[in-house]
Scaffold this motif. Structure first.
Motif, mmCIF file in Angstrom:
data_model
loop_
_atom_site.group_PDB
_atom_site.id
_atom_site.type_symbol
_atom_site.label_atom_id
_atom_site.label_comp_id
_atom_site.label_asym_id
_atom_site.label_seq_id
_atom_site.Cartn_x
_atom_site.Cartn_y
_atom_site.Cartn_z
ATOM 1 N N GLU A 170 0.847 -1.190 0.000
ATOM 2 C CA GLU A 170 0.000 0.000 0.000
ATOM 3 C C GLU A 170 0.884 1.241 0.000
ATOM 4 O O GLU A 170 1.745 1.399 0.853
ATOM 5 C CB GLU A 170 -0.893 0.014 1.241
ATOM 6 N N GLU B 55 -5.126 5.250 -3.724
ATOM 7 C CA GLU B 55 -3.956 4.393 -3.473
ATOM 8 C C GLU B 55 -2.646 5.066 -3.829
ATOM 9 O O GLU B 55 -2.043 5.692 -2.989
ATOM 10 C CB GLU B 55 -4.087 3.048 -4.189
ATOM 11 N N ASN C 290 -8.508 4.976 -9.488
ATOM 12 C CA ASN C 290 -7.694 4.353 -8.444
ATOM 13 C C ASN C 290 -6.888 3.169 -8.960
ATOM 14 O O ASN C 290 -7.125 2.641 -10.046
ATOM 15 C CB ASN C 290 -8.600 3.893 -7.295
ATOM 16 N N GLU D 241 -6.615 0.565 -6.565
ATOM 17 C CA GLU D 241 -6.868 -0.135 -5.306
ATOM 18 C C GLU D 241 -6.640 -1.646 -5.388
ATOM 19 O O GLU D 241 -6.396 -2.306 -4.370
ATOM 20 C CB GLU D 241 -8.298 0.137 -4.822
ATOM 21 N N ASP E 280 -3.837 -3.481 -3.723
ATOM 22 C CA ASP E 280 -3.859 -3.757 -2.277
ATOM 23 C C ASP E 280 -4.076 -5.239 -1.994
ATOM 24 O O ASP E 280 -3.909 -5.680 -0.856
ATOM 25 C CB ASP E 280 -4.959 -2.948 -1.595
ATOM 26 N N SER F 167 -7.117 -3.006 3.376
ATOM 27 C CA SER F 167 -6.436 -1.719 3.455
ATOM 28 C C SER F 167 -5.918 -1.539 4.876
ATOM 29 O O SER F 167 -6.175 -2.356 5.758
ATOM 30 C CB SER F 167 -7.385 -0.564 3.097
#
Length: 445
Positions: free
Chosen positions: A261, A285, A300, A302, A305, A330
């Motif tokens: 992350e 992110e 994003n 994301e 992650d 997250s």
């Protein structure tokens, strides 16, 4: 890592438009359409690019230039936007106007949704697989908060698939067995306790925390007082750093997996005159997300992650492995601290997986070491996510490196760019604190 980030493959369905609409329907008082004048004006008139933003554009130039719309916005004429430039975004203003007029629906089944799908699946070198059904079927899930007693307070945060609230509950569930106040901020043993409590929490996080719709997340067992007392005993029985940390011995069918992350997130804390309290962390992110743009905003990344290794070395499936319809883990840790059943404090931070350490430090400094919220935020960052003890460069924290090394820690002195924002609700009013390491500030009517 950046090969996975940049392009369409890393883009997950955006949740914020639907979340804001859902919360407003339940708790809002002002008419929805009246809430967007300021962001529209800011997008149309523009804002002055900060030096930190300009530096970030320069550092990410290689990735920003890959897609024409993104390059035109951030690298006009092929050159990074310098600090002080007034940056306007009429496409984003149009998107916000549409949100005000029509709500979130167009962003999940209208033209804006089509634009997202086109940008993601049409990324020439790293296309994604997002579909109209993915957007149409997206749902908001409300989860019970995770709360942990600490001193006279209750520290409440997000449940899985975020690891932030669970990790903080574990950290403070361990630290409640130590007299952190008596040891004080200047005692290296205070930082040993905080650092090893964090290492133990991250050990559990890496194995167990994921989307509970897809994996068995043993939250109750991870937060059971007897379990945390045993974890505290590991620290109490050692003067130096724990030689190794392992996850708890729950019925472990999952393997270890670590997602990466990046620290490019935003946090706000708000208290209004009616006593409503908001602690909200939101993220695309990476600093510029996937670097793809649609409808005037960055999309994003994301999905990075999720763990990069869906199966570990022992052949066990990783809880946070990628799957369709699954929400990635997250470390976001928006936190509301309760006292006598009433909100006492709202706090949170950007910072990727370091968020947990930033918030833990701030809470410890305020609750145990008596610092006001601004002083607690200002306190140099020191945190440990399991491998090295990270110390904030160009600060008093860096001077603690020799002492931590003597205790057996690997130490890394580096930039720790937290962005903690917090509000304490006192008998005589509100006290706010904003992290000087970013552009945040305290505001009030």
């Amino acid at each position: 890592f950046m090969q996975a980030v940049v392009g369409g493959r890393s883009v997950g369905v955006p949740g914020v438009p639907k979340l804001l609409e859902d919360v407003h329907k339940r708790y809002g008082k002002l008419p929805w359409k009246t809430l967007f004048a300021k962001p529209v004006a800011l997008a149309e008139r523009g804002f002055a690019v900060s030096s930190r933003m300009a530096k970030s554009i320069e550092q990410n130039r290689q990735h920003l230039q890959r897609y024409p719309e993104t390059a035109a916005y951030f690298l006009p004429g092929g050159k990074p936007i310098p600090a002080g430039t007034v940056l306007k975004n009429p496409k984003f203003a149009a998107s916000v106007k549409l949100l005000a007029a029509k709500g979130s629906a167009p962003f999940y089944r209208g033209k804006p949704a089509e634009n997202i799908i086109k940008a993601v699946n049409g990324a020439k070198d790293n296309p994604g697989k997002i579909t109209a059904a993915d957007l149409k079927n997206y749902r908001i899930i409300e989860r019970e908060p995770v709360c942990a007693p600490y001193r006279e307070f209750e520290i409440c945060g997000m449940d899985a698939p975020s690891s932030g609230g669970i990790a903080l509950a574990q950290i403070f569930g361990v630290m409640r067995h130590f007299d952190m106040k008596a040891m004080g901020a200047g005692n290296i043993q205070s930082w040993r306790v905080l650092g090893d409590a964090s290492r133990l929490a991250f050990a559990d996080r890496d194995y167990y925390v994921a989307d509970p719709a897809f994996a068995d997340v043993p939250v109750r067992a991870m937060l059971h007082p007897e379990y945390l007392k045993l974890r505290a005993g590991l620290i109490a029985n050692s003067y130096g750093a724990l030689p190794q940390v392992s996850p708890g011995g729950f019925a472990r069918t999952q393997g270890k997996g670590q997602g990466m992350e990046l620290p490019s997130t935003s946090h706000i804390a708000v208290v209004d005159k009616s006593g409503n309290v908001v602690s909200m962390t939101t993220s695309i992110e990476n600093a510029f997300g996937s670097t793809l743009m649609a409808n005037g905003y960055l999309l994003n990344n994301e999905l990075t992650d999720f763990a990069f290794n869906p199966v570990d070395a022992e052949g066990k499936t990783v809880a946070n492995s990628v799957a369709g319809g699954k929400r990635p883990r997250s470390s976001m840790a928006p936190t509301i601290v309760m006292k006598n059943g009433e909100p006492y404090m709202a706090v949170g931070s950007p910072g990727g997986s370091r968020i947990i350490g930033y918030v833990a430090k701030t809470l410890t400094a305020h609750i145990d070491w008596g610092m006001d919220i601004q002083a607690a935020i200002d306190l140099p960052n020191m945190l440990n996510r399991g491998s090295a003890y990270e110390l904030e460069e160009n600060s008093a924290a860096a001077a603690k490196a020799p002492d931590l090394e003597k205790l057996g820690y690997k130490v890394q002195v580096r930039d720790l760019n937290s962005g903690v924002q917090g509000i304490v609700i006192g008998k005589n009013g509100l006290q706010g604190g904003a992290d000087p390491r970013r552009e945040g500030r305290v505001m009030g009517d």
